[in-house]
Design a protein around this motif. Sequence first.
Motif, short mmCIF file in Angstrom:
data_model
loop_
_atom_site.label_atom_id
_atom_site.label_comp_id
_atom_site.label_asym_id
_atom_site.label_seq_id
_atom_site.Cartn_x
_atom_site.Cartn_y
_atom_site.Cartn_z
N ALA A 91 -9.70 2.10 -6.20
CA ALA A 91 -8.48 2.45 -5.48
C ALA A 91 -7.75 1.18 -5.02
N SER A 92 -8.52 0.21 -4.51
CA SER A 92 -7.93 -1.07 -4.11
C SER A 92 -7.24 -1.74 -5.30
N SER A 93 -7.88 -1.69 -6.46
CA SER A 93 -7.32 -2.31 -7.66
C SER A 93 -6.06 -1.60 -8.13
N PHE A 94 -6.11 -0.27 -8.18
CA PHE A 94 -4.94 0.50 -8.62
C PHE A 94 -3.75 0.21 -7.71
N LEU A 95 -3.97 0.24 -6.41
CA LEU A 95 -2.88 0.02 -5.46
C LEU A 95 -2.34 -1.40 -5.55
N THR A 96 -3.23 -2.37 -5.71
CA THR A 96 -2.80 -3.77 -5.85
C THR A 96 -1.96 -3.95 -7.10
N GLN A 97 -2.41 -3.36 -8.20
CA GLN A 97 -1.73 -3.55 -9.48
C GLN A 97 -0.41 -2.79 -9.57
N PRO A 109 4.01 -9.15 3.99
CA PRO A 109 3.35 -7.99 3.37
C PRO A 109 2.00 -8.39 2.78
N LYS A 110 1.00 -7.54 2.94
CA LYS A 110 -0.35 -7.84 2.46
C LYS A 110 -0.79 -6.81 1.44
N ARG A 111 -1.30 -7.30 0.32
CA ARG A 111 -1.85 -6.39 -0.69
C ARG A 111 -3.19 -5.81 -0.19
N PRO A 112 -3.55 -4.61 -0.64
CA PRO A 112 -4.82 -3.99 -0.20
C PRO A 112 -6.01 -4.50 -1.01
N ILE A 113 -6.18 -5.82 -1.05
CA ILE A 113 -7.24 -6.43 -1.85
C ILE A 113 -8.56 -6.39 -1.09
N VAL A 342 -4.80 0.94 3.88
CA VAL A 342 -4.01 1.41 2.73
C VAL A 342 -4.88 2.22 1.78
N VAL A 343 -6.06 1.69 1.46
CA VAL A 343 -6.94 2.35 0.49
C VAL A 343 -7.35 3.74 1.00
N LEU A 344 -7.73 3.84 2.26
CA LEU A 344 -8.19 5.12 2.80
C LEU A 344 -7.04 6.12 2.99
N GLN A 345 -5.88 5.63 3.38
CA GLN A 345 -4.72 6.52 3.48
C GLN A 345 -4.41 7.12 2.11
#
Length: 549
Positions: A91-97, A109-113, A342-345
Motif C-alpha cells: 500500500a505504501s508503494s502504490f500510494l508513493t508511486q 508534502p511528504k510521501r507515505p514511504i 496515509v497508508v491506513l486511511q
Amino acid sequence: MTVSNRTKKQAKEAQDVLFSGLNVVENGKRRMLTENERDELIAVLALRERPEALSVESLIPKGSFSERLCSFFKETDASYALPLFQLISMASSFLTQTGATIQIPGLNPKRPILWTIVLASSGSSKTLATDKVAEMLQPQNTENPIHMFPTGATDAQWIIDLAENNGSYWYQDELGQEFNKINKNPTYARTKQWILDAYSNRPISNRTKGDKEKLVITDPHFTLLGLSVRETWCDCVDVTSMLDGFCQRFNYVIAEPRTDTNSFDHFLYFAGDNIAEWQDKLCEIWNALCAQEGASTPYQLDGGVLPYLEKWWHGLKNDWGDGVLPISFIRRTGFSILSYLVVLQFLLGKSNRPIDLETAKLATKYAEYHFESTMIMIREYGLTGRGHVEKVVSVRDSLLSKGAMNVTVRDIQRKLSKNQGKELTKDRIAQILKVLDRLSREPDLFDNSFWNEGSDVEARRTKLEFLEKQYAPLHEQIEKREKWRNDKRIQALLKSYRKRKNVIVAVSEGINLHDNVVRLVSTDKDLKDPCDLVTLDNPQLGDQSRSLR
C-alpha cells in the motif's frame, strides 16, 4: 605512581567497563562507546520483555481488508505479521508511486514511504507468506501494478537501477546478508551512504571511469520491505551498524510464531475448491481500494489529529524515556507515523476524507509495536555484558520484593557465586545499579493493589487480567461497531468499483446501458463471499487442502 603503572591501571579500569569490547565508527575512526551509549544498552537489556506487546491483533481492525487478508492465512502456521506488513508495504508503494502525499501546514508534502525489516524464525514460511500476498494482489495484467526495484547489484549498478526505477518497491529477501555485503564488501560499500542520503531526501550521484557525465538522482526515494532470519540477524549486522545510525532508519517487526497452531498441523497450503475464488475476492477489494476517490491525492489532517499525536508523543516519555530505547530509534519510528496515517486511511477505505482520529490512534499502535520489536531485536545481540545486566536485575528485583528499601553493590556481591563475582566486578555492578535506579519510577495507579504480586512480569499479567475483566463488555461492543463500520465501507467501495467497471466494459463493447441493466449487490445474501465469511474469529474455510511450502 610511574607512567607505566598508571597506564596499566587505566587499562584495567577500561576493561572493568561493560561493553568495553564494542566500538563504533565515527568520522571514519573507531572509538569506544560513550557513557551515555553504555547506559542506553544497559537500560534496553534491563527492561522486561512483554510478549503480549508483539501480538498484531491490535493492528488489524475488525472487518477491515487487513483482517480479511490475514484470515486467508488462518489454516497455515505463518505469523499474521508476515502478510500484514507485506500489505502495508505494498500500500505504501502504490500510494508513493501514484503521487499520494500528506499535507501538514508549514511542512513540505511528504510521501507515505515506509522502510520495514521483518525478522522471523527460520522455517516460518516468511517468503512464502509475503510472496502469496504479492501473487494475490498483483496477478498478471493487474489493474494497479506496483513497480519493483531490481535486487542483488553492486553499488555501481545499484545507483543505475535506482535512477531507472526511482520510487519503486525494494522487496529484499535475506536482507541481513545483503546488509552484511554492504558493510563488508568494497563493491557494495557506497550503497550504505546512498541509502542514508535517500532517507534524508538528499541528491545522490556517481561517476565511473567510463562515464563522461556524472549520474545524479536529485530526488532519490523508494519503499522497502526486508525479510531476514531472526536467529542470524545479529551475525549479519553487527552491533556497530545498529549504533552508527544506518540501521536506525528502519521500522522493525518481530514476527512471533503463532500460539494457536504449529508447522505439524499443516502439510499442504493454499489448495482447495474455494481458494481461487477467495483470492479473486481479495484482489477485487484491493482494486476497489486503489480505485477509491482520493486514493492518489494529497491527504489532509482532521482538526483534532495533530493535537492528539502531540499528546501521544509527549506521553511516550513515561514508557520509553530514560534510555529504555535509544532516542534515535524512537524519533525515526515516531516520524514514520506520518506515512502510516496515509497508508491506513487508504486501507480503511477513507481516502476521500481528511485523516481522522480513528486512523491516528491505529497509527500510534503501529509505532508502539515497532518500539517493542526494536527493543527485543537489540536485546538479542550477543553482547558481552548482557548476562551481567540480567543477573544484577534478577538479584535486585529479588531483594526489593523481600522488602529491601534500596540495593547496594555489596548486596549484589553477597548473592553471587565465586565465578560470577570474578566476572561481575564492583565497578560493573555499580554501573548497572546506577542505570536501574534512574529507571525506577513512582508507583502508578495500580501499584498500591498489585505491589506485592511478585516479579514485574507477574504484576503486569495481573494488571492486564484486571483490565480485561473490567473492560471486556465495553471492548466487545467497540469491536462489533468497528466490524460493522468496516464491512459497510468495503461494501460501498465494491459497489462503486463494480459499477464503474461495468460502465467501462459497456462503453468499450458499445452496449446501451439503458437496455442492459447490470444488477449490483444489494442484499446481505448477495454480499456473502469467502472474504465476508472468514475472519480471524470466524473461520468458515470449508473443504480445502493446501499446497506444499
